[in-house]
Design an enzyme around this catalytic site. Structure first.
Site, PDB file in Angstrom:
ATOM      1  N   GLN A 177      54.275  57.461  32.602  1.00 21.75           N
ATOM      2  CA  GLN A 177      53.834  56.018  32.454  1.00 21.75           C
ATOM      3  C   GLN A 177      53.003  55.797  31.406  1.00 21.75           C
ATOM      4  O   GLN A 177      52.767  54.456  31.346  1.00 21.75           O
ATOM      5  CB  GLN A 177      53.409  56.300  34.492  1.00 21.75           C
ATOM      6  CG  GLN A 177      54.275  55.608  35.056  1.00 21.75           C
ATOM      7  CD  GLN A 177      55.062  54.459  35.210  1.00 21.75           C
ATOM      8  OE1 GLN A 177      55.020  53.819  34.496  1.00 21.75           O
ATOM      9  NE2 GLN A 177      56.331  55.293  35.901  1.00 21.75           N
ATOM     10  N   GLY A 196      61.838  58.838  28.015  1.00 23.63           N
ATOM     11  CA  GLY A 196      62.122  58.002  27.052  1.00 23.63           C
ATOM     12  C   GLY A 196      62.712  56.516  28.080  1.00 23.63           C
ATOM     13  O   GLY A 196      62.170  55.251  27.334  1.00 23.63           O
ATOM     14  N   HIS A 197      63.346  56.654  28.380  1.00 24.94           N
ATOM     15  CA  HIS A 197      63.472  55.437  29.372  1.00 24.94           C
ATOM     16  C   HIS A 197      62.643  54.429  30.129  1.00 24.94           C
ATOM     17  O   HIS A 197      62.363  53.092  30.067  1.00 24.94           O
ATOM     18  CB  HIS A 197      64.422  55.244  30.770  1.00 24.94           C
ATOM     19  CG  HIS A 197      64.060  56.004  31.540  1.00 24.94           C
ATOM     20  ND1 HIS A 197      64.350  55.124  32.735  1.00 24.94           N
ATOM     21  CD2 HIS A 197      63.319  57.198  32.156  1.00 24.94           C
ATOM     22  CE1 HIS A 197      63.285  55.654  33.858  1.00 24.94           C
ATOM     23  NE2 HIS A 197      63.300  57.054  33.277  1.00 24.94           N
ATOM     24  N   THR A 233      72.772  72.721  23.405  1.00 20.60           N
ATOM     25  CA  THR A 233      73.321  71.720  22.399  1.00 20.60           C
ATOM     26  C   THR A 233      72.494  70.059  22.468  1.00 20.60           C
ATOM     27  O   THR A 233      72.335  69.790  23.353  1.00 20.60           O
ATOM     28  CB  THR A 233      74.311  70.897  21.847  1.00 20.60           C
ATOM     29  OG1 THR A 233      75.497  72.721  21.958  1.00 20.60           O
ATOM     30  CG2 THR A 233      75.084  70.674  20.765  1.00 20.60           C
ATOM     31  N   CYS A 321      62.097  56.822  41.856  1.00 19.11           N
ATOM     32  CA  CYS A 321      62.270  57.795  42.529  1.00 19.11           C
ATOM     33  C   CYS A 321      62.598  58.241  44.197  1.00 19.11           C
ATOM     34  O   CYS A 321      63.053  58.755  44.971  1.00 19.11           O
ATOM     35  CB  CYS A 321      61.315  58.677  42.298  1.00 19.11           C
ATOM     36  SG  CYS A 321      61.595  58.752  40.244  1.00 19.11           S
TER      37      CYS A 321
END
Length: 376
Positions: A177, A196-197, A233, A321
């Protein structure tokens, strides 16, 4: 038109970020572990993204690993650093994000790790003295949220790092945050989590930076990517995206924090003046610039949210969440809020770039609370 004030839950992808990542979804699609021209182009972009993140965090490029988001980063930090240590004691608090608390519970249940929840005060602040009292000779890690995701209270991270380091204990900061609002470098943290979001990058992108050669047990095993700390990956486009988003957020941080906090304070004052019995939660001043959180005794928070959405305003009752749960917020309960009052909580989290007065929003809040209260 809907006004979105739930930016602590997620943010839209910024156009600059989309532009930066697009080539690595199309033209430069190679696997960065492949030793040919196509793979090496991807590897170069990954290395560049890592270096750019490291500059913002004040860490080395080799300290930075890319993850799928805040939850994975918190899990990896807590489990990786505790299980990598010979010590079996973890210190956190009761107001942390679910990913921190669940990771601590996992270690306690399956690895005989003793977990201490250092006490916070009624604002959610952890005093350095309280942390000092919680530390032991066998403490492996301190894991603390830099800024609380529900009420926005900011911890004195630098002071907490000093206390932890006095006992030779590394400090993990959950900065999910805080990124974009607070400085991330120069805090003395040994591990930092970013999602990231929350800062204009796509969902599914994250960062965990772990300083130096701290012993670390990886969650994922396989090809040894990310210096053996996270096999698989790498998502090159995602890494480019979160690096660009973090740079943009850091460049704007000081000006945005100052400006948005003024709007937030005016909004708080108007809501408190218009809504009888309303109270703010969290610290009155040491809080995220974009976070305004309230309890409205005598109502139901989820019902108030529905009334606000009918008026074109989208907000939340706390952590995304835990959305939809009938349980009172564990954060508010830890702050001493009565369970009935905790169920009346509503949180507004403002975006970067907001300029308009929030007086109409405060008026709508008053109308929504009145409508809910009138139903008994």
């Amino acid at each position: 038109m809907t006004l979105y004030l739930d930016n602590a839950a997620t943010t839209p992808v910024r156009p600059e970020v989309l532009e930066a990542m697009a080539p690595y979804l199309t033209r430069f699609f190679g696997n960065p572990s492949s030793h040919h021209e196509v793979g090496e182009a991807a590897a170069s972009a990954l290395d560049d993204a890592r270096a750019r993140v490291a500059r913002v965090l004040g860490m080395r490029a080799g300290d930075v690993m890319f993850t799928s988001g805040g939850t994975e980063s918190n899990n990896a930090a807590i489990k990786g650093l505790v299980l990598g240590s010979r010590r079996r004691h973890l210190v956190t608090t009761a107001i942390e994000h679910e990913s921190v608390l669940a990771s601590a519970d996992y270690l306690a249940r399956l690895h005989d790790v003793l977990v201490t929840h250092a006490p916070v005060d009624h604002t959610g602040a952890l005093a350095p003295a309280a942390l000092r009292d919680a530390l032991r000779d066998d403490t492996a890690l301190v894991s603390i949220g830099y800024a609380n995701n529900e009420v926005g209270t900011i911890q004195d991270a630098a002071a907490l790092a000093v206390v932890a380091h006095e006992r030779g204990v590394p400090l993990h900061l959950d900065a999910v945050q805080a990124a974009g609002w607070l400085p991330l470098a120069g805090l003395g943290a040994d591990a930092i989590t970013v999602a990231g979001h929350k800062i204009g990058a796509p969902k599914g992108t994250g960062i965990l930076a772990v300083r130096g050669r701290l012993p670390f047990e990886p969650l994922l095993h396989g090809g040894g990517q990310e210096r053996g700390r996270r096999s698989g990956t790498p998502d090159v486009a995602g890494a480019v995206a979160i690096a660009r988003a973090l740079e943009l957020a850091e460049a704007e941080r000081v000006d945005e924090a100052a400006r948005v906090s003024v709007l937030r304070d005016a909004f708080n004052a108007r809501v408190l003046a218009l809504v009888p019995g309303a109270r703010t939660t969290g610290h009155p001043t040491h809080r995220l610039p974009g976070t305004a959180s309230f309890v409205f005794p005598g109502t139901n928070g989820e019902t108030v949210l529905l009334e606000l959405e009918r008026r074109g305003i989208v907000s939340s009752s706390g952590s995304a969440c835990a959305a939809g749960s009938d349980e009172a917020s564990h954060v508010l309960l830890a702050l001493g809020v009565a369970p009935d009052d905790a169920r009346t909580a509503v949180r507004f989290t403002l975006p970067h770039g907001i300029t308009a007065s929030l007086d109409p929003v405060a008026d709508a809040v008053a109308d929504a609370v009145s409508a809910v209260g009138s139903r008994g």
